[in-house]
Enzyme design. Structure first.
Site, PDB file in Angstrom:
ATOM      1  N   LYS A 106       0.850  -1.186   0.000  1.00 35.68           N
ATOM      2  CA  LYS A 106       0.000   0.000   0.000  1.00 35.68           C
ATOM      3  C   LYS A 106       0.891   1.244   0.000  1.00 35.68           C
ATOM      4  O   LYS A 106       1.849   1.317   0.765  1.00 35.68           O
ATOM      5  CB  LYS A 106      -0.903   0.022   1.237  1.00 35.68           C
ATOM      6  CG  LYS A 106      -1.824  -1.183   1.349  1.00 35.68           C
ATOM      7  CD  LYS A 106      -2.600  -1.170   2.656  1.00 35.68           C
ATOM      8  CE  LYS A 106      -3.502  -2.381   2.772  1.00 35.68           C
ATOM      9  NZ  LYS A 106      -4.285  -2.391   4.041  1.00 35.68           N
TER      10      LYS A 106
ATOM     11  N   SER B   2      -6.983  -5.135   7.913  1.00 32.30           N
ATOM     12  CA  SER B   2      -6.446  -6.445   8.291  1.00 32.30           C
ATOM     13  C   SER B   2      -5.113  -6.297   9.000  1.00 32.30           C
ATOM     14  O   SER B   2      -4.135  -5.859   8.393  1.00 32.30           O
ATOM     15  CB  SER B   2      -6.268  -7.327   7.052  1.00 32.30           C
ATOM     16  OG  SER B   2      -5.527  -6.634   6.058  1.00 32.30           O
TER      17      SER B   2
ATOM     18  N   LYS C  20      -4.749   6.156   4.230  1.00 36.87           N
ATOM     19  CA  LYS C  20      -5.154   5.831   5.601  1.00 36.87           C
ATOM     20  C   LYS C  20      -3.950   5.718   6.525  1.00 36.87           C
ATOM     21  O   LYS C  20      -4.060   5.993   7.731  1.00 36.87           O
ATOM     22  CB  LYS C  20      -6.004   4.566   5.623  1.00 36.87           C
ATOM     23  CG  LYS C  20      -5.321   3.309   5.057  1.00 36.87           C
ATOM     24  CD  LYS C  20      -4.648   2.477   6.099  1.00 36.87           C
ATOM     25  CE  LYS C  20      -4.016   1.247   5.477  1.00 36.87           C
ATOM     26  NZ  LYS C  20      -3.342   0.386   6.472  1.00 36.87           N
TER      27      LYS C  20
END
Length: 341
Positions: A111, A148, A201
């Site tokens: 990410k 997660s 995020k």
């Protein structure tokens, strides 16, 4: 299904163990450190990244890269999972493309944005494939993302993730691989949206951790998460993502988990900054990648280029890289003019 996971860190190991728990799958885990793989095979646990967690007894370790990749390629329905940081994705794409003998399906877990180009992972992969002369459709690719923590996945606790790719058949393959036991997999075709959510995020989790580290209370935490979601959505829409993506698992879901969960590395960075530690001290103590630190500047640069207002992100960058005290960054945010939501 034959599945190969390339990368034996916390998340790669956890996902490989989860897949191996389904007797329908034949799962191989590869990592750069052969000694680490040997220890995982001998002990049934990854002491470096998931200490104390028992892995599936069906998980096999393969130190040879070629054999590990060929394991998945031997199955027409096989799946390759790239569990490297964003910085290693281009190299891994080149290695896999060179190894293929036919159709290939790959998913990555990383990410963030590339630090120098500000490209999203799927843009990096497409650039590499274009440079190699690989036509669209020859290799199906995408991302598996969402709220997660690796440790909880390895422990078999429930979670829900999103897979987004170039072809719906890839989502079907990912669901066949991982939608079992306590894990649910939801499909999406919004590659840009889910990747923006997964990247931004982490930056916002640093901000929320800093707010909590200063003891500003639950009201402040709720405000930080909510206004952070607004920033994420504005940037994602400007880059071509869809609104519903940011209201789902890859957006709001991942943000809530990373900003408020005690297992979050990025949240810990913010808490430690509020405690007065330097960034170098914090990263040394963590011993793991904190993706929000790596991509904060890229997010801020993209926002500036696109004219997207992201005051929380700018405040995080000022604290991380300009030496602004956390309390002063909070004061700047509180002094902003009133406006409509």
């Amino acid at each position: 299904m034959k599945i190969t996971v390339l990368g034996a860190g916390a998340w790669g190991t956890a996902l490989a163990s989860h897949a191996a728990a389904d007797a329908r799958h034949d799962v191989v885990l590869w990592g750069r450190d052969a000694d680490q793989l040997a220890a995982i095979a001998a002990t049934g646990s990854n002491a470096a990244y998931l200490p104390g967690v028992a892995l599936s007894a069906r998980l096999a370790c393969e130190p040879d890269f070629g054999r590990a990749v060929d394991h998945a390629l031997a199955d027409a329905a096989g799946l390759l999972i790239v569990a490297t940081p964003v910085s290693g994705l281009r190299e891994m794409t080149r290695r896999l493309a060179a190894r293929r003998k036919g159709p290939l399906a790959m998913l990555w877990l990383c990410k963030g944005f590339e630090s120098d180009t500000h490209a999203l992972p799927h843009q990096m992969v497409r650039e590499e494939l274009d440079a190699l002369g690989v036509a669209p459709g020859e290799i199906d690719y995408g991302v598996l993302t969402g709220p997660s923590f690796a440790r909880e996945v390895a422990q078999g606790l429930p979670c829900a993730l999103t897979v987004a790719g170039t072809d719906h058949a890839l989502a079907d393959r990912a669901q066949a691989a991982f939608h079992h036991h306590a894990m649910r997999i939801y499909g999406s075709d919004d590659l840009t949206g889910v990747e923006v959510g997964g990247a931004v995020k982490n930056v916002l989790a640093i901000a929320t951790g800093a707010s909590d580290g200063l003891g500003l209370g639950l009201n402040a935490r709720a405000a930080m998460v909510t206004r952070g979601l607004a920033e994420m959505t504005r940037l994602g829409l400007a880059l071509g993502g869809r609104m519903e993506t940011f209201m789902g698992l890859a957006g709001m879901g991942d943000l809530i988990l990373t900003a408020t969960g005690d297992l979050s590395r990025n949240r810990k960075v913010g808490q430690q900054l509020a405690a007065g530690k330097t960034l170098d001290q914090i990263l040394q103590d963590l011993g793991h990648v904190a993706e929000g630190v790596r991509c904060a500047q890229a997010v801020a640069a993209l926002a500036g280029r696109l004219g997207v207002e992201m005051p929380i992100t700018r405040a995080v960058c000022a604290v991380l890289f300009d030496g602004l005290p956390v309390a002063d960054a909070v004061a700047r945010l509180l002094q902003r003019d009133a406006r409509d939501e």
